[in-house]
Motif scaffolding. Structure first.
Motif, PDB file in Angstrom:
ATOM      1  N   ARG A 185       0.853  -1.193   0.000  1.00 34.90           N
ATOM      2  CA  ARG A 185       0.000   0.000   0.000  1.00 34.90           C
ATOM      3  C   ARG A 185       0.888   1.243   0.000  1.00 34.90           C
ATOM      4  O   ARG A 185       1.801   1.366   0.833  1.00 34.90           O
ATOM      5  N   ALA A 186       0.607   2.141  -0.932  1.00 42.47           N
ATOM      6  CA  ALA A 186       1.332   3.406  -1.013  1.00 42.47           C
ATOM      7  C   ALA A 186       0.312   4.530  -0.965  1.00 42.47           C
ATOM      8  O   ALA A 186      -0.597   4.591  -1.804  1.00 42.47           O
ATOM      9  N   GLU A 187       0.457   5.431   0.005  1.00 41.48           N
ATOM     10  CA  GLU A 187      -0.527   6.505   0.158  1.00 41.48           C
ATOM     11  C   GLU A 187       0.147   7.780   0.664  1.00 41.48           C
ATOM     12  O   GLU A 187       1.128   7.735   1.400  1.00 41.48           O
ATOM     13  N   PHE A 188      -0.366   8.906   0.188  1.00 38.46           N
ATOM     14  CA  PHE A 188       0.100  10.225   0.590  1.00 38.46           C
ATOM     15  C   PHE A 188       1.575  10.448   0.254  1.00 38.46           C
ATOM     16  O   PHE A 188       2.293  11.141   0.980  1.00 38.46           O
ATOM     17  N   ASN A 189       2.026   9.844  -0.840  1.00 38.88           N
ATOM     18  CA  ASN A 189       3.346  10.121  -1.404  1.00 38.88           C
ATOM     19  C   ASN A 189       3.166  10.969  -2.665  1.00 38.88           C
ATOM     20  O   ASN A 189       2.046  11.164  -3.142  1.00 38.88           O
ATOM     21  N   VAL A 190       4.265  11.469  -3.232  1.00 43.23           N
ATOM     22  CA  VAL A 190       4.143  12.084  -4.560  1.00 43.23           C
ATOM     23  C   VAL A 190       3.855  10.975  -5.571  1.00 43.23           C
ATOM     24  O   VAL A 190       2.774  10.937  -6.157  1.00 43.23           O
ATOM     25  N   ALA A 191       4.774  10.070  -5.775  1.00 43.96           N
ATOM     26  CA  ALA A 191       4.497   8.867  -6.574  1.00 43.96           C
ATOM     27  C   ALA A 191       4.265   7.717  -5.604  1.00 43.96           C
ATOM     28  O   ALA A 191       5.063   7.504  -4.694  1.00 43.96           O
ATOM     29  N   GLY A 192       3.193   6.993  -5.814  1.00 37.12           N
ATOM     30  CA  GLY A 192       2.924   5.869  -4.921  1.00 37.12           C
ATOM     31  C   GLY A 192       3.935   4.754  -5.106  1.00 37.12           C
ATOM     32  O   GLY A 192       4.709   4.436  -4.207  1.00 37.12           O
ATOM     33  N   ILE A 193       3.929   4.155  -6.291  1.00 38.31           N
ATOM     34  CA  ILE A 193       4.861   3.085  -6.659  1.00 38.31           C
ATOM     35  C   ILE A 193       5.537   3.506  -7.959  1.00 38.31           C
ATOM     36  O   ILE A 193       4.850   3.883  -8.912  1.00 38.31           O
ATOM     37  N   GLU A 194       6.851   3.434  -8.009  1.00 38.43           N
ATOM     38  CA  GLU A 194       7.572   3.827  -9.225  1.00 38.43           C
ATOM     39  C   GLU A 194       8.611   2.782  -9.596  1.00 38.43           C
ATOM     40  O   GLU A 194       9.425   2.378  -8.767  1.00 38.43           O
ATOM     41  N   ILE A 195       8.566   2.366 -10.845  1.00 39.48           N
ATOM     42  CA  ILE A 195       9.580   1.488 -11.427  1.00 39.48           C
ATOM     43  C   ILE A 195      10.353   2.334 -12.435  1.00 39.48           C
ATOM     44  O   ILE A 195       9.773   2.835 -13.400  1.00 39.48           O
ATOM     45  N   GLU A 196      11.645   2.499 -12.225  1.00 42.33           N
ATOM     46  CA  GLU A 196      12.412   3.437 -13.051  1.00 42.33           C
ATOM     47  C   GLU A 196      13.691   2.777 -13.568  1.00 42.33           C
ATOM     48  O   GLU A 196      14.454   2.181 -12.803  1.00 42.33           O
ATOM     49  N   ASN A 197      13.897   2.870 -14.886  1.00 42.01           N
ATOM     50  CA  ASN A 197      15.115   2.356 -15.513  1.00 42.01           C
ATOM     51  C   ASN A 197      15.392   0.913 -15.092  1.00 42.01           C
ATOM     52  O   ASN A 197      16.544   0.524 -14.864  1.00 42.01           O
ATOM     53  N   SER A 198      14.352   0.130 -15.000  1.00 43.49           N
ATOM     54  CA  SER A 198      14.464  -1.247 -14.519  1.00 43.49           C
ATOM     55  C   SER A 198      13.887  -2.218 -15.536  1.00 43.49           C
ATOM     56  O   SER A 198      13.119  -1.835 -16.426  1.00 43.49           O
ATOM     57  N   THR A 199      14.238  -3.491 -15.378  1.00 43.64           N
ATOM     58  CA  THR A 199      13.854  -4.536 -16.320  1.00 43.64           C
ATOM     59  C   THR A 199      13.192  -5.686 -15.584  1.00 43.64           C
ATOM     60  O   THR A 199      13.648  -6.103 -14.520  1.00 43.64           O
ATOM     61  N   ASP A 200      12.105  -6.197 -16.173  1.00 43.93           N
ATOM     62  CA  ASP A 200      11.395  -7.373 -15.651  1.00 43.93           C
ATOM     63  C   ASP A 200      10.836  -7.099 -14.257  1.00 43.93           C
ATOM     64  O   ASP A 200      11.419  -7.487 -13.230  1.00 43.93           O
ATOM     65  N   ALA A 201       9.696  -6.419 -14.238  1.00 47.63           N
ATOM     66  CA  ALA A 201       9.036  -6.100 -12.972  1.00 47.63           C
ATOM     67  C   ALA A 201       7.567  -6.498 -13.039  1.00 47.63           C
ATOM     68  O   ALA A 201       6.896  -6.243 -14.038  1.00 47.63           O
ATOM     69  N   ASP A 202       7.073  -7.121 -11.984  1.00 43.08           N
ATOM     70  CA  ASP A 202       5.651  -7.408 -11.808  1.00 43.08           C
ATOM     71  C   ASP A 202       5.155  -6.603 -10.618  1.00 43.08           C
ATOM     72  O   ASP A 202       5.677  -6.749  -9.494  1.00 43.08           O
ATOM     73  N   VAL A 203       4.147  -5.759 -10.851  1.00 40.75           N
ATOM     74  CA  VAL A 203       3.551  -4.917  -9.813  1.00 40.75           C
ATOM     75  C   VAL A 203       2.079  -5.307  -9.732  1.00 40.75           C
ATOM     76  O   VAL A 203       1.302  -4.988 -10.629  1.00 40.75           O
ATOM     77  N   PHE A 204       1.679  -5.999  -8.669  1.00 41.69           N
ATOM     78  CA  PHE A 204       0.316  -6.539  -8.649  1.00 41.69           C
ATOM     79  C   PHE A 204      -0.239  -6.662  -7.235  1.00 41.69           C
ATOM     80  O   PHE A 204       0.498  -6.770  -6.252  1.00 41.69           O
TER      81      PHE A 204
END
Length: 408
Positions: A185-204
């Motif tokens: 759970r991500a709340e009250f952030n600027v970006a909640g969840i961020e994947i940056e310059n990365s390879t092979d990610a599952d966000v679920f």
């Protein structure tokens, strides 16, 4: 006489392994005076296989902590039970910096670090499980940038984590490979969840709510690792992202409009599907190009090979936080379409075919910009869908079996 029988060799090896396992120990630390010295000493004294156990209560620190021993578990008594408070931290560094492999941090809460919360750098098989990282004063520009922050790492597991108040990204994975972010759970952030310059990610199976932007996938120039690709965003709740942007000026996320559900920028092979996306005033999904100047000719600023399909999209886009956004929404009957695309298909000096995009969850608002950020003279159009099916599905990310055990 030499020992050559395989069974004898096997017994000898088993004895060595059992002996090593027997040497593993638990280093228990309780709250109280000199917590800084006692916890850091336990982290320095730990051997591979050891557990550093932090008992229930509040630990007060005046400086950050570090761990550089492989295969160590740092555990508390549970989220909200073991609290690491950095309210008195004198420096501006991380709360906990990890630079070793095979580390698990779990079952504790970290509060008010001056810099990032928990950071791993150059680590393999790093796991963050059942953690809370928060800034208790609410959203502020002076809060640390990142809550949970693996960078330049491989085989990353983030499971049952909650982050609140990060001035950049709550859960941020950068320049890393083979990543799972789930049940968090991500709340009250600027970006909640961020994947940056990365390879092979599952966000679920995550919840991103009351951030400026819910889930972001970026690729930026000028970093040691570029060319991010192959991310799946699925079965998440991306709802009611409505916190005004409080990032320090100059940060790239300071440009994220308030009220974005999912934002994809300059990344490749990203699939967004089966999410619930609603209550985001700017847009459910934004597909945009990188808009700042850059010198690297190998960098591609366009989003490409993007799939947006089978999401449950509710009310979004009624008051876009964009130049002319209010008038645009009014002109379209009170809300812009759920998917917003800048419409840029080429960039000077970038060779190759036009980006392939497939958006089933239209309508799509195509801003028809001439180049990133240039809105003057643009004539937005609306299409029911964008592109055609045919982009290959991404395979699931698989972590090492010993790492990916279900969280208790």
């Amino acid at each position: 006489m030499a020992i050559s029988h395989p069974a004898i060799w096997g017994a000898a090896l088993a004895a060595v392994l059992l002996g090593a396992a027997a040497e593993a120990k638990t280093l228990t630390v309780s709250p109280g005076p000199d917590a800084q010295e006692r916890v850091q000493t336990a982290l320095l004294d730990a051997k591979p296989g050891d557990v550093v156990s932090l008992e229930a209560g509040t630990f007060a620190f005046t400086d950050g902590l570090s761990l550089d021993i492989d295969n160590v578990t740092v555990t508390g008594a549970g989220q909200g039970k073991t609290v690491l408070s950095f309210a008195g931290q004198k420096g501006a560094g991380e709360g906990l910096l990890i630079t070793s492999d095979g580390v698990t941090v779990r079952d504790l809460t970290m509060q008010d670090s001056k810099g990032d919360g928990i950071k791993s750098k150059g680590a393999d098989r790093i796991s963050f499980v059942a953690l809370t990282v928060e800034w208790t004063g609410g959203p502020k520009e002076t809060n640390g940038a990142y809550g949970v922050y693996p960078v330049s790492s491989t085989n990353v597991l983030i499971d049952k984590v909650t982050v609140r108040g990060a001035s950049d990204a709550g859960i941020y994975v950068g320049q890393s490979k083979n990543i799972i972010v789930r049940n968090s759970r991500a709340e009250f952030n600027v970006a909640g969840i961020e994947i940056e310059n990365s390879t092979d990610a599952d966000v679920f199976d995550n919840v991103a709510t009351h951030n400026t932007g819910g889930i972001l996938v970026f690729d930026l120039p000028g970093l040691p690792v570029m060319g991010g690709h192959s991310t799946r965003i699925f079965r998440n709740q991306v709802v009611d992202n409505d916190t005004p942007n409080f990032a320090p000026k100059g940060n790239i996320v300071a440009n994220v409009p308030m009220g974005v559900g999912v934002m994809l920028m300059a990344n490749r092979d990203v699939h967004v599907f089966e999410n619930e996306i609603s209550g985001n005033q700017t847009s459910a999904v934004m597909l945009v190009s990188y808009s700042r100047a850059f010198d690297d000719k190998a960098y591609n600023p366009l989003p490409r090979d993007i799939v947006v399909r089978d999401n449950r999209i509710g009310r979004n886009g009624w008051l876009p936080s964009l130049p002319g956004g209010k008038m645009l929404a009014q002109a379209m009957g009170g809300a812009v379409p759920p998917v917003l695309w800048d419409g840029i298909t080429s960039y000077p000096g970038i060779e190759g075919p036009a980006p392939r995009l497939y958006v089933k969850d239209g309508p799509v608002l195509n801003l028809n910009l001439a180049k990133p950020g240039e809105v003057e003279g643009a004539k937005p159009t609306v299409t029911a869908t964008l592109g055609t099916p045919g982009l290959p599905e991404r395979a699931a990310v698989v972590l090492p079996g010993s790492q990916d055990k279900p969280a208790s």
